[in-house]
Design a protein around this motif. Sequence first.
Motif, PDB file in Angstrom:
ATOM      1  N   VAL A 171      -3.006   2.602   2.935  1.00  8.46           N
ATOM      2  CA  VAL A 171      -2.265   2.599   3.581  1.00  8.46           C
ATOM      3  C   VAL A 171      -2.808   2.823   5.274  1.00  8.46           C
ATOM      4  O   VAL A 171      -2.275   2.131   5.695  1.00  8.46           O
ATOM      5  N   THR A 172      -3.150   3.290   5.261  1.00  4.12           N
ATOM      6  CA  THR A 172      -3.724   3.802   6.594  1.00  4.12           C
ATOM      7  C   THR A 172      -4.615   1.957   7.069  1.00  4.12           C
ATOM      8  O   THR A 172      -4.249   1.629   8.863  1.00  4.12           O
ATOM      9  N   ASP A 173      -5.043   1.621   6.278  1.00  6.74           N
ATOM     10  CA  ASP A 173      -5.557   0.295   7.021  1.00  6.74           C
ATOM     11  C   ASP A 173      -4.633  -0.710   7.603  1.00  6.74           C
ATOM     12  O   ASP A 173      -5.187  -1.016   8.357  1.00  6.74           O
ATOM     13  N   GLU A 214       2.332  12.620 -10.996  1.00  6.90           N
ATOM     14  CA  GLU A 214       1.403  13.274 -10.501  1.00  6.90           C
ATOM     15  C   GLU A 214      -0.245  14.458 -11.093  1.00  6.90           C
ATOM     16  O   GLU A 214      -0.456  14.968 -10.587  1.00  6.90           O
ATOM     17  N   THR A 215      -0.277  13.376 -12.080  1.00  5.17           N
ATOM     18  CA  THR A 215      -2.050  13.724 -12.389  1.00  5.17           C
ATOM     19  C   THR A 215      -2.954  13.009 -12.534  1.00  5.17           C
ATOM     20  O   THR A 215      -4.490  13.195 -11.935  1.00  5.17           O
ATOM     21  N   ALA A 216      -2.353  12.525 -10.596  1.00 14.16           N
ATOM     22  CA  ALA A 216      -3.378  10.700  -9.895  1.00 14.16           C
ATOM     23  C   ALA A 216      -4.413  12.813  -9.350  1.00 14.16           C
ATOM     24  O   ALA A 216      -3.673  13.242  -8.688  1.00 14.16           O
ATOM     25  N   ALA A 268       0.860  -1.422   0.009  1.00 12.44           N
ATOM     26  CA  ALA A 268      -0.316  -0.239  -0.042  1.00 12.44           C
ATOM     27  C   ALA A 268       0.731   1.372  -0.159  1.00 12.44           C
ATOM     28  O   ALA A 268       0.886   2.083  -0.680  1.00 12.44           O
ATOM     29  N   THR A 269       1.707   0.810   0.570  1.00 12.16           N
ATOM     30  CA  THR A 269       3.001   2.235   0.764  1.00 12.16           C
ATOM     31  C   THR A 269       3.649   2.592  -0.608  1.00 12.16           C
ATOM     32  O   THR A 269       3.352   3.748  -0.918  1.00 12.16           O
ATOM     33  N   ALA A 270       3.653   2.025  -0.976  1.00 15.61           N
ATOM     34  CA  ALA A 270       4.613   2.093  -2.169  1.00 15.61           C
ATOM     35  C   ALA A 270       4.007   1.958  -3.423  1.00 15.61           C
ATOM     36  O   ALA A 270       3.800   2.991  -4.092  1.00 15.61           O
ATOM     37  N   ALA A 271       1.943   1.641  -3.495  1.00 20.13           N
ATOM     38  CA  ALA A 271       1.568   1.967  -4.366  1.00 20.13           C
ATOM     39  C   ALA A 271       1.234   3.340  -4.182  1.00 20.13           C
ATOM     40  O   ALA A 271       0.807   4.083  -4.699  1.00 20.13           O
ATOM     41  N   ARG A 272       0.927   4.150  -3.266  1.00 22.62           N
ATOM     42  CA  ARG A 272       0.719   5.599  -2.570  1.00 22.62           C
ATOM     43  C   ARG A 272       2.249   6.086  -3.304  1.00 22.62           C
ATOM     44  O   ARG A 272       2.013   7.665  -4.045  1.00 22.62           O
ATOM     45  N   ALA A 273       3.347   5.905  -3.379  1.00 21.59           N
ATOM     46  CA  ALA A 273       4.462   6.502  -3.559  1.00 21.59           C
ATOM     47  C   ALA A 273       4.853   6.541  -5.332  1.00 21.59           C
ATOM     48  O   ALA A 273       4.861   7.627  -5.377  1.00 21.59           O
ATOM     49  N   LYS A 305      -5.972   9.477  -4.451  1.00 16.78           N
ATOM     50  CA  LYS A 305      -4.671  10.569  -3.576  1.00 16.78           C
ATOM     51  C   LYS A 305      -5.352   9.616  -2.281  1.00 16.78           C
ATOM     52  O   LYS A 305      -5.308   9.343  -1.501  1.00 16.78           O
ATOM     53  N   ALA A 306      -6.589  10.158  -2.371  1.00 18.48           N
ATOM     54  CA  ALA A 306      -7.547   9.454  -1.270  1.00 18.48           C
ATOM     55  C   ALA A 306      -7.957   8.246  -0.570  1.00 18.48           C
ATOM     56  O   ALA A 306      -7.557   7.781   0.258  1.00 18.48           O
ATOM     57  N   ALA A 307      -7.576   7.590  -1.589  1.00 21.15           N
ATOM     58  CA  ALA A 307      -7.944   6.253  -1.797  1.00 21.15           C
ATOM     59  C   ALA A 307      -6.481   5.813  -1.359  1.00 21.15           C
ATOM     60  O   ALA A 307      -6.999   4.617  -0.464  1.00 21.15           O
TER      61      ALA A 307
END
Length: 444
Positions: free
Chosen positions: A134-136, A120-122, A111-116, A127-129
Amino acid sequence: MLATAVVAAVTTPVLLLSVTPALADTAPSGASRTQGQGDRGKPSVEELEKAAEKAQKAYDDAVAADRAARDIVDAALSDEAPLAVAAATARKEAAAAATAKESADKTLADATAARAALPETATDDEKAAADQAVTDAEGAARSAADTKAAADTKATTAGRAADDARVAAVREYSKVRDALKKALAEKKAADKALADAREEGEPELPGCDLENRLLTVVTGLPSKIVAGSTTDFSLRVTNGTDKTLDKVSSRVYFHATDKTGYNVIDDAFHVQWSTAASPGWKNTQGNSVRSLGALKAGTHTDVKLRLKVDATAPAGIGLAFVGGDYVNDDETCGGNMSTEHDFELLAATGDTGNADGGGDGDDTTPGTSTPGTPETEPQGATSTTPVASSTAAAGTTTTLTPTGALASTGSPSALPQLTAAAATATVLGAAVVLTARRRRADSA
């Protein structure tokens, strides 16, 4: 830790004894056997017998306790023991918790890798998802870590409990074995004390050698003997030792059966004896020639023997046993095992004269005793010349063995049974020697 404890306990150099100190106390010690006797001296045989019985009982109880304790320790060391089962279950739960934590950690990392990796066009929603994922994942990872920690603690506690139970069981079993060792030592001590007390009053008697160099050789005994006949033969007794033998005796025993091999006819055989020092024919007593006197080292003495067989004796087979023994003035004694000579017994054919030309056995030379004369003890003569062999009379079947070798008659079918039935005669000399030795000790 468990392996070290088990090895240390099981290999402790202890053996068997009581289950508890109270049990061990029931075994009589050396002090308890003599306590309270005061000036009475040593305990009596009866007291020692009671002590030995008490020690045996304590030992038997200790052996039973050892068996029971062994069952307990085997159960404690088993994988089926309750604490062992609980420890195994806890280990499995800890392993499952560790796997779950690894999975949660991997989810968090992904999850952390996916968020990173968001471009930039996300969009804000993307981004919230990613942040929410990551939080979950972080929450799941913390929960998995807590579960694993609790499972590890539980597995450790359960494992220690199982190990402690096993070590405790081994230690208790070691105590039982220590008690058993003590009981065994007490039993041995009580048994020895009793044996020593019983033997204390017995005189110290020298042993007898039943296979020494006192040699006996029969000469002139035929392989076929006719019922009703009289046969003369001889026996040479040689001292093959390196010392003088003070009182030497010889013995001759005839054992026979009819042809069936089962009907014993020993009573049909009658033996007389004569020596150069006591030439008259004398009846043997209990198949024994009385003392032949002293026999110097390397010399021999010859005994003339006369066998009479009842005319009513049936045809059959037989064995002659000859042997010798001695008793010295210093109470040492010994003898040789009997030599066997087998023969065939023929039924009387009408002419029952002397089988070797020696007369009917009732005649005596001038100045000698008759067959019925009470036996006197001769002074055994020694010589270096063999006794002359008897000559077979005409009309009789007589096979002589002048060299002292046993006559060869083959092996009649019933001979094995006859040999077995006469086996007692082979130790006849030993019994006489031991009896004589005992009488000398008693009369001292």
